[in-house]
Design an enzyme around this catalytic site. Sequence first.
Site, PDB file in Angstrom:
ATOM      1  N   LYS A 120     -17.208  -7.133  26.980  1.00  0.00           N
ATOM      2  CA  LYS A 120     -17.459  -5.851  26.301  1.00  0.00           C
ATOM      3  C   LYS A 120     -16.303  -4.891  26.564  1.00  0.00           C
ATOM      4  CE  LYS A 120     -21.150  -2.314  26.021  1.00  0.00           C
ATOM      5  NZ  LYS A 120     -22.437  -1.872  26.590  1.00  0.00           N
TER       6      LYS A 120
ATOM      7  N   SER B 292     -26.134  -1.239  23.116  1.00  0.00           N
ATOM      8  CA  SER B 292     -24.786  -0.963  22.705  1.00  0.00           C
ATOM      9  C   SER B 292     -23.847  -2.171  22.806  1.00  0.00           C
ATOM     10  CB  SER B 292     -24.208   0.157  23.574  1.00  0.00           C
ATOM     11  OG  SER B 292     -24.120  -0.251  24.923  1.00  0.00           O
TER      12      SER B 292
ATOM     13  N   SER C 171     -29.069  -1.977  26.919  1.00  0.00           N
ATOM     14  CA  SER C 171     -27.956  -2.460  26.105  1.00  0.00           C
ATOM     15  C   SER C 171     -27.559  -3.910  26.281  1.00  0.00           C
ATOM     16  CB  SER C 171     -26.725  -1.600  26.340  1.00  0.00           C
ATOM     17  OG  SER C 171     -26.833  -0.422  25.597  1.00  0.00           O
TER      18      SER C 171
END
Length: 494
Positions: free
Chosen positions: A79, A154, A178
Site C-alpha cells: 500500500k 482504504s 481498511s
Amino acid sequence: MSIILKTASELRELLNQGQITSVELTQQFLQAISTRDPQVKAFQLVDATGALEQAEKVDAKRKAGQPLGALAGIPVAVKDVLCVKGQPTTCSSKMLENFRPPYDSATVEKLRAADAVIIGKTNMDEFAMGSSTENSAFMTTRNPWDLERIPGGSSGGSAAAVAACLAPVSIGTDTGGSIRQPAALCGIVGSKPTYGRVSRYGLIAFASSLDQVGPFTHDTLDNALLLEVLAGFDPRDSTSVNRPVPSYTQTIQQPLEGLRIGVPKEYFEEGLDSEIQSAIKQALQEYQKLGAKLVDVSLPHSKYAVATYYIVATAEASSNLARYDGMHYGYRAKPQSGEKLDLIRTYSRTRAEGFGKEVQRRIMLGTFALSAGYVDAYYLKALKVRRLIKNDFDQAFSQCDVIMGPTSPSAAFKLGEKSNDPLAMYLSDIYTIACNLAGIAGMSIPCGLTRTGLPIGLQLQVPPFEEEKMFRIARMYESVTDWHTRRPQLVLGK
Ligand code: GLN
C-alpha cells in the site's frame, strides 16, 4: 491451473522444488498486471525493473544453496502509505505526489529480509481516509468481481491486486477497517493484528492510536505466513509491543477443541443486508457442525463506535497532518502571477490545494473536536466511550474465544453510490471500527457470494495477541468450505 491463481504457500513449494524460478514467477505477475491492471487500477506504481532484479538475486541465492527467507522470491504489493526508500510514496495524495522517502518502513525492511519481491505500490484512499478507494487523488480502483463497483477501502488497491491475481499477497493498513472491509468486498483474507503487534515505523500516520499494518492473502495459511514475517518488536515505534511472535503457520492446522463463538446481538440489527446476514448464519452453522458452541454476547456500546471513531481518528489526523505545510517536503503552492505568498498564505494555499475534500473535512472535524471549549465535550468524552467499548469486549471475551459476525453491512457498492454522502460511507465500517478502538485483533475471511456474485466476508475478532488462535479458528472454516479458492471471472477468463 495458471500459476498466478495459486497461493503464496503453493508458490513457495514450486520455487523450492525448482519447478519455477522467481524471475519467471515475477514475469507472470507483471504480465497479469499489464493485461488486467488497466481495468482494475490497483497499482499506483509498478516497479518491474526493481522486482526482476530482486527476483534474480533470490534465484542466485537459491542456486548457491544460501539460506532463504520465508517469502523468498514471492511478489508482494505494498500500500502506498508505507515508505519504500527512493520510491514515490504518495498516500494517493497530491500533497506527497513527488515525495521519495530516504528510508524503508519497518514493514518493507521485514519483507526484504524475508527475500520477498516488492512488485509495486497500490492505490488507496487519500491518507487512508475512506471506504471505497474513490478518495485517491489519482484514480479509482475497481472491484475485480464487478468493475462497476468499488473494491472497498482504504486499502482498495492492495485488496484488488490480490483478488485480481496481480500479486499473490499484499500489505494494507487498518485504522477503522481498511484491511478487513476491502478483503470482504474482494473475496480474500485480510487481518488487522493487535495494536502494537506490527511496527508502524515508516507508515505515514493517519490516526496513531488506531493504525495497524496487516496482510491480504487468498487464504488464512498465507495470512499467517505473512504476519509471521511482519510482526515483532521495534524500538523505533514507541507503541510496538515486546512479545515473542508465535509461529502461526506451525499451529494453524490444529482445530480448536471446545471452541466457543460469541455472537453479539448488536451485529444483526438494522442496516445489515439480508443476504449477508444469511451467509453469516450459514458460516456459524458450519462451525457448529465442527463442534463449536455459539454463545450470545452483547457489545452494548458498539452503537457509539462510529461516532467515537470519527472524533478520535479525526483529532489525531488533524494533528498528524499538520506537518504538511509546504515547508519541509511535499507539495507547496506556487504564487500566481504578481502574487506575493507570505508564510500564512503559503500554508493555507498549500493545504487547500494539496489535500482532497475528505482529508480537509477530517482535518476540520478533528481541529474542532480538539479546540478550546469543545475538547471536553468531544475528544475527552470520546476517549471515555472508547474505554467502555474496550470493556464490552473484555466482558464478552470472558464468555467466548472469538467474536464472529459480518465484516461489512453490505457487499461492494457501485462506484459513486456513496461519494456525496459521507455519513453513508462512514457506516460501511460499522462492524470493523470497534476492533481498532479496543486495540484487539480481527480478520475477514470469504464466506459466500451474493446472488449477483459479489463476495461476502465473515469477521473474526479475538483478544489482544491471540492471532495464533484466530488463524486456527479461521483455518477450521477453510478446511470444510471452498470460498477461499474462488477467483473472479475477470481472472478465470471467458
Ligand atoms: N473507512 C474508515 C475511515 O475512513 C477506516 C479507514 C482506515 O481504516 N484507514 O476512516
